[in-house]
Design a protein around this motif. Structure first.
Motif, PDB file in Angstrom:
ATOM      1  N   GLY A 602     -50.051 -35.326  28.508  1.00 56.71           N
ATOM      2  CA  GLY A 602     -49.542 -34.577  27.546  1.00 56.71           C
ATOM      3  C   GLY A 602     -48.674 -33.304  27.764  1.00 56.71           C
ATOM      4  N   LEU A 605     -45.360 -34.299  29.397  1.00 59.74           N
ATOM      5  CA  LEU A 605     -44.381 -34.625  28.036  1.00 59.74           C
ATOM      6  C   LEU A 605     -44.029 -33.707  27.397  1.00 59.74           C
ATOM      7  CD1 LEU A 605     -45.744 -38.334  27.045  1.00 59.74           C
ATOM      8  CD2 LEU A 605     -43.936 -37.850  28.504  1.00 59.74           C
ATOM      9  N   TRP A 606     -45.023 -32.560  26.913  1.00 57.10           N
ATOM     10  CA  TRP A 606     -44.339 -31.781  26.149  1.00 57.10           C
ATOM     11  C   TRP A 606     -43.766 -30.688  27.001  1.00 57.10           C
ATOM     12  CZ3 TRP A 606     -47.452 -26.567  24.783  1.00 57.10           C
ATOM     13  CH2 TRP A 606     -46.602 -26.136  23.586  1.00 57.10           C
ATOM     14  N   GLY A 609     -40.534 -33.046  28.571  1.00 56.24           N
ATOM     15  CA  GLY A 609     -39.715 -33.892  27.600  1.00 56.24           C
ATOM     16  C   GLY A 609     -39.466 -32.934  26.118  1.00 56.24           C
TER      17      GLY A 609
ATOM     18  N   TYR B 288     -45.968 -41.380  23.273  1.00 55.08           N
ATOM     19  CA  TYR B 288     -45.590 -40.105  23.849  1.00 55.08           C
ATOM     20  C   TYR B 288     -45.961 -39.083  22.841  1.00 55.08           C
ATOM     21  CZ  TYR B 288     -41.845 -36.754  24.876  1.00 55.08           C
ATOM     22  OH  TYR B 288     -41.043 -35.653  24.960  1.00 55.08           O
ATOM     23  N   PHE B 291     -49.760 -38.158  22.948  1.00 53.46           N
ATOM     24  CA  PHE B 291     -50.176 -37.274  24.289  1.00 53.46           C
ATOM     25  C   PHE B 291     -49.708 -35.776  24.191  1.00 53.46           C
ATOM     26  CE2 PHE B 291     -50.463 -41.379  26.630  1.00 53.46           C
ATOM     27  CZ  PHE B 291     -51.621 -41.245  27.157  1.00 53.46           C
ATOM     28  N   VAL B 295     -52.363 -31.641  23.732  1.00 58.09           N
ATOM     29  CA  VAL B 295     -52.593 -30.634  24.541  1.00 58.09           C
ATOM     30  C   VAL B 295     -51.889 -29.410  23.728  1.00 58.09           C
ATOM     31  CG1 VAL B 295     -52.074 -31.667  26.891  1.00 58.09           C
ATOM     32  CG2 VAL B 295     -50.196 -31.000  25.512  1.00 58.09           C
TER      33      VAL B 295
END
Lengths: 661, 504
Positions: A602, A605-606, A609, B288, B291, B295
């Motif tokens: 996570g 990706l955060w 991405g 995606y 996820f 967070v």
């Protein structure tokens, strides 16, 4: 009849709504009255239904209550299927639930002590607890009475919800709210498989109604489908394995078993009701209900068998080293659920359901007795601090003894019949994995006896509690606690003797549980057994009984007679002890791999991405690019007319050329 | 009996005119202004109800049609009508707006008349988007929608609102320019802006693909689909509660609606040949974004990301239809996917609205959206805690709540397209539960986190009314979705028949 079935499910729901929404206003007494009488009514009606089937006065009922929706020709309904299997489940669920309701009046009487003084949530926790257990009863009843896969999933998830709410009931405790999240998520992993299984059923059968699906199952028995490239899988195997993944979550089978021991953070009544007697057996019930599908895939049966045998053996081993009284019983539950799965794996569905029933009574009894001890010990749950409680709590002692004997399979007690039937069925089975399973269930008998009586001796026998203060306050629990113990002790001892003939070998499940002749292990066992007495005699000829006796003796010798042996074993086999104490490191592994892993993914990706690539490079980057282009374009805007004139002429020329060509 | 009344016009213009009246009345008598605004919103909702009660679910024809010339020179008409696809979304709009007005009651002290007016005007414009059957009229409403939202975030928003509004505006404006080009192109081809006329327009494959991509730019940004989603978390974080609610509950649905009204029927062959693209984008959104949501430290961001993941189910449901039609093993299921997407849109309207309102309730009290600033809220706000757990469960797709229905239908349908689509889609069961319930654990449960939490007051009657009504809606739709599915059934079957026929 439909009215009665509706009443059976709606009475607990009504109680839950009244106590849940208006509990604060109507007070504690009214709340436990309304919920207990709702469940009590359900229990009476369930008994009526059961007797209807026993006497032959009732027909199997299969009908819709209302249409949930119809989309694309797929009819989804809320409806009931009430047959012999359902009737047994109804009685088990409502009877245990009723006992637990009564017990809770005593167990939760001083619940406000568990909450911080200023907590508003603590001010009506008593009423809320009753609302939850009634809501649970409703959900469980919807699950067992369902006549289609969707409603099964409804009940499946609804019991999971209530389990979540109840494990985390004492929401001030960090361990409790960790455990309930863990339980919900692990169950969701199972449900992930389950919903895919339903998807497969809906696609290939064009229906999610049990009757239609089971009727069409034989013609699809040999269907192969391509799932990955050119590799073809058997449709039945795929469906059964996917559905069983759901059962592995709900019935806590290895490797999805990790949530059940932690669920002991919840108050003891729900450990008895949800995490021993009813909800965790939903997976067993589901597989038995789906026997017309499972029978068509030997691969799936082997899968069930191996998972069940592994659970039965390896979780039992952990039970030997636990010191928390509830956790010992919890690991015992895991192990017994493994036994039930083993029974299903060798197509002895009736034995699985039979063990489900007897286990529900004696395990609920053991949990409630443990709770009674916990009340006596003022919420100290460590068995090393206990001992000699026998003389202070006689009713608890005697009922615990009966429960423990039933659990280890003392001849004539209910657990004896159900467990022996499973062991013998495995013995007769020839499908792949049955050799391993036979070893696991036999070894499990010794282990069960060992951990059960280790706990029993440490708690009730030997010298009294070390803590003088605790000793001074020890006394038998009130009637609302002891009466349910006695109520549960009766079937724990007797029910096997009176029902084994009919349930295992008789007519009872004949039209409900489907078994292919070549898989019919129980029929082979039935050839040599005629009635309960003959079964007991048969037991003396096998190994299991002696293994159990050896386990009890070992427990007595190691923990009572020569306690230093226990210490010596512990230091001699330090590694083994550590592995068992750490539960094979499943928790650590999962915590690092799944919890840590998904947080890591996570974050990656955060930040990479979303923030760097999309926002940083593309969005803000293009904004910057616009800025650069604009800055450059600003230079063209000189404000001088002839510059513009030239630009226009050039543009016109370009356009003209473009059109001409 | 209502079939001849201009109900759609009333539903559009009543709140717009009412909004301007509220605006004109000013802030001197703020109380009266609020009541007026509420009266208009409730009246609009009541006026819109015949759209459901007098709707004929047995036909896919447009109903409640109003058709007048508007700009005859360009054949632009004032042409309104609804079918089973747009009608539920209109009711959703008028329903949600009532609660947005109530939710902003005493919370908004700065220029309340402007605030209420913006939402009322917004409501009318959004109903216009859903009911316009003339492409130019649609486009006018579509762009007009940006202005009130821009103001809502810009005036009542948080500290970083300028960045958020600019990002929001540019993103959506960028998308819609291409749509305008496509609409004008089709005008030249067909000679009118009649959307239903566009449906029947013969177009070559390359034309279709260009038009499809132009629409995709507009709708993907609105939905929003990965990777053009990053404006949404920023917009939500800066928007006031009401703005977030409208944004999540209704504006996102306009993207989904656009696919069904424009992309699928106008460019069926392009949709079919590019279905892999949309399906990939949707599945990426589900996994995606799930996820990423896990967070997040900011509750609104978390719910915003959760919205994107849930909207992934909508587009997935719409476009697997093409794969199901192409799959010889699957005899049916295409309708299931599209209906699942529609149900998911309506359900997400309720649930996301409720989740943002829950955050709003907390924000109004402690002025923080950080998860770490809370903990043990249940001890001081037990009723609110109950609502929050309920809506969180709905967000996690628990059966019995509306959140389950759409996801269930789409998962069942995607199984018929490809086993692995269903596998990826079903991961939401795990990830969705993880991010939602982990937040609940840290906010609602546990020990009282700090003095601020210890001093919290439970929700008042106004907040109870708002959350309670949404909870009922979530529950009813979850227990009995048939009434919703029935009204859209024929329209979606008709749509599917239409797209199954190639235009080439």
């Amino acid at each position: 009849m439909e009215t009665i079935y509706l009443l059976i499910v709606l009475a607990p729901l009504l109680g839950a709504i009244v106590a849940g929404l208006f509990g604060g206003r109507i007070g504690r007494g009214a709340s436990h009255w309304v919920t207990s009488s709702g469940v009590g009514l359900s229990a009476l009606l369930s008994l009526y239904v059961l007797f209807g089937f026993v006497t032959g006065g009732l027909e199997v009922f299969n009908g819709a209550v209302y249409t949930w929706m119809v989309s694309d020709g797929l009819r989804m309904e809320i409806g009931f299927l009430v047959d012999q299997l359902t009737a047994v489940m109804l009685v088990v669920v409502t009877f245990v639930s009723f006992c637990v309701h009564i017990y809770t009046i005593g167990y939760m009487a001083h619940d406000e002590e568990n909450w911080p003084g200023e907590s508003l949530a603590g001010s009506n926790s008593y009423q809320r607890f009753f609302a939850y257990i009634s809501l649970f009863t409703f959900s469980m009843l919807m699950l067992v009475m369902s006549n289609n896969f969707m409603q099964l999933f409804f009940g499946w998830e609804a019991v999971g919800l209530v389990s979540y709410l109840l494990i985390g009931f004492w929401s001030v405790r960090e361990t409790a709210i960790f455990a309930n999240l863990k339980a919900f998520l692990v169950n969701r992993v199972g449900d992930f498989g389950f919903i895919l299984g339903i998807g497969a059923v809906a696609m290939y059968f064009g229906s999610i109604d049990y009757a239609e699906v089971f009727a069409r199952a034989p013609e699809l028995a040999n269907t192969q489908i391509n799932v990955w490239g050119d590799e073809s899988w058997s449709l039945m195997t795929l469906i059964c394995v996917l559905l069983f993944i759901g059962a592995m979550g709900k019935s806590a089978q290895v490797p999805l078993h990790v949530w059940l021991p932690d669920s002991m953070e919840g108050p003891t009544p729900i450990s008895a009701l949800i995490h021993a007697a009813t909800m965790v057996t939903a997976g067993v019930f589901m597989v038995a209900r789906m026997s017309p599908l499972y029978e068509l895939s030997e691969t799936a049966l082997t899968f069930v068998l191996v998972i069940g045998a592994t659970t039965a053996l390896f979780t039992g081993l952990i039970g030997i080293v636990q010191n928390d009284i509830k956790r010992v019983v919890a690991y015992s539950t895991l192990s017994q659920l493994g036994y039930m799965m083993v029974a299903l794996g060798v197509s002895a569905y009736a034995a699985g359901i039979f063990h489900l029933m007897t286990h529900a009574f004696f395990k609920a009894l053991l949990f409630l007795a443990a709770g009674s001890v916990i009340i006596g010990m003022h919420h100290d749950q460590d068995i090393r601090n206990m001992g000699g409680i026998k003389k202070y709590m006689p009713v608890t002692y005697w009922t615990s003894l009966l429960g423990s004997l039933a659990l280890i399979g003392f001849p004539g007690f209910s657990g004896f019949f159900s467990k022996d039937a499973i062991i013998e069925a495995v013995h007769f089975s020839t499908i792949a994995g049955s050799g391993y399973a036979y070893f696991a269930v036999l070894a499990g008998v010794f282990i069960t006896a060992l951990y059960s009586f280790r706990m029993f001796f440490l708690v009730f026998h030997g010298t009294g509690p070390r803590d003088e203060h605790a000793k001074a306050h020890l006394h038998e629990s009130p009637k609302v606690v002891t009466v349910p113990l006695v109520l549960l002790a009766i079937p724990s001892v007797l029910i096997g003797f009176f029902t084994m003939e009919g349930m295992l070998f008789g007519e009872w499940f004949r039209d409900v549980l489907f078994v292919l002749p070549q898989h019919d292990t129980l029929a082979r066992l039935g050839e040599g057994v005629h009635g309960p007495v003959s079964m007991v005699a048969h037991g003396f000829a096998g190994f299991a009984l002696y293994f159990a006796a050896a386990g009890v003796f070992a427990a007595w010798y190691i923990y009572m007679k020569r306690p230093e042996i226990a210490e010596r074993i512990k230091s001699r086999f330090g590694i083994v002890h550590r592995i068992l104490d750490k539960k094979y490191f499943f928790d650590e592994l999962y915590q690092a791999l799944f919890a840590g892993g998904s947080r890591g993914i996570g974050k990656l990706l955060w930040s990479l991405g979303d923030r760097i690539l999309i926002d940083g490079l593309i969005i803000n980057g293009s904004a910057k690019a616009v800025g650069v282009v604009a800055g450059w374009a600003r230079n063209i805007q000189t404000g001088m007319l002839y510059h513009y004139a030239i630009a226009m002429i050039l543009g016109l020329l370009l356009l003209l050329t473009w059109f001409v060509i | 009996m209502f079939a001849d009344w201009p109900i759609l016009s009333l539903t559009i213009w009543l709140p717009i005119i009412g909004g301007f009246l509220v605006l004109a009345s000013g802030d001197k008598a703020a109380g009266a202004t609020r009541w007026t605004a509420l009266a208009i919103a409730v009246l609009t909702f009541i006026v819109s109800l015949p759209l459901y009660s007098s709707f004929d679910p047995s036909t896919a024809q447009m109903q409640f049609v109003e058709r007048l010339p508007w700009i005859p020179l360009f054949h632009i008409e004032y042409y309104l009508g609804v079918d089973g696809i747009s009608m539920p979304l209109i009711i959703l709009t008028t329903f949600i707006t009532v609660f947005v007005i109530i939710a902003g009651w005493e919370v908004i002290q700065y220029k309340p008349s402007h605030y209420m007016a913006a939402f009322l005007i917004m409501e009318g414009v959004m109903v216009g988007v859903f009911s316009a059957l003339d492409a130019m009229l649609f486009y006018v409403f579509w762009e007009a929608m940006l202005i009130p939202m821009f103001l809502i975030i810009g005036v009542w928003g948080g500290p970083n609102r300028v960045y958020a509004t600019i990002k929001f505006f540019l993103y959506t404006f960028f998308g819609s320019v291409f749509m305008l080009v496509a609409l004008i192109y089709m005008y030249f081809q067909s000679g009118s802006f009649d959307i239903l006329g566009f449906h029947g327009l013969k177009l070559g494959l390359s034309e279709q693909i260009l038009i499809f991509i132009a629409f995709l730019m507009a709708f993907a940004v609105k939905v929003p689909m990965w990777p053009v989603h990053t404006w949404l978390p920023d917009a939500h974080v800066e928007a006031p509660t009401g703005g977030s609610v409208i944004l999540a509950a209704i504006m996102l649905k306009i993207g989904g609606y656009g696919f069904l009204r424009f992309s699928l029927p106008i460019t069926p062959d392009a949709s079919s040949s590019l279905d892999w693209l949309i399906i990939t984008m949707s599945l990426v959104a589900v996994v995606y974004i799930g996820f990423v949501a896990l967070v997040q430290q900011d509750m609104k961001k978390l719910i915003a990301y959760s919205s994107i993941a849930h909207m992934g189910f909508v587009t997935l449901g719409f476009f697997i239809a093409f794969m199901i039609l192409a799959n010889p093993d699957a005899t049916s299921g295409a309708v299931l996917g599209i209906e699942g997407g529609m149900v998911q849109m309506v359900s997400h309207g309720f649930i996301s609205a409720a989740m943002f309102l829950c955050v709003g309730v907390l924000y109004d009290r402690l002025h923080s959206r950080e998860i770490s600033d809370y903990g043990g809220v249940i001890h001081t706000m037990p009723i609110f805690g109950g609502f929050m757990v309920f809506f969180a469960m709905a967000n996690a797709g628990l059966p019995g709540t509306s959140g389950f229905v759409g996801e269930f239908m789409v998962i069942l349908a995607s199984f018929r397209a490809d086993f692995w689509f269903a596998v990826l889609a079903a991961t939401t069961l795990i990830i969705g539960a993880a991010y939602t319930l982990w937040m609940v654990k840290r906010v609602v449960f546990g020990k009282v986190g700090n003095e601020g939490v210890a001093a919290l007051q439970d929700i008042n009657n106004r907040e109870f009314l708002v959350l309670g009504s949404l909870a009922l809606a979530v529950l009813i739709l979850g227990v009995w979705p048939a009434p919703l599915v029935e009204v859209m059934d024929v329209s979606i079957e008709h749509l599917l028949k239409h797209i199954a026929v190639s235009k080439l």
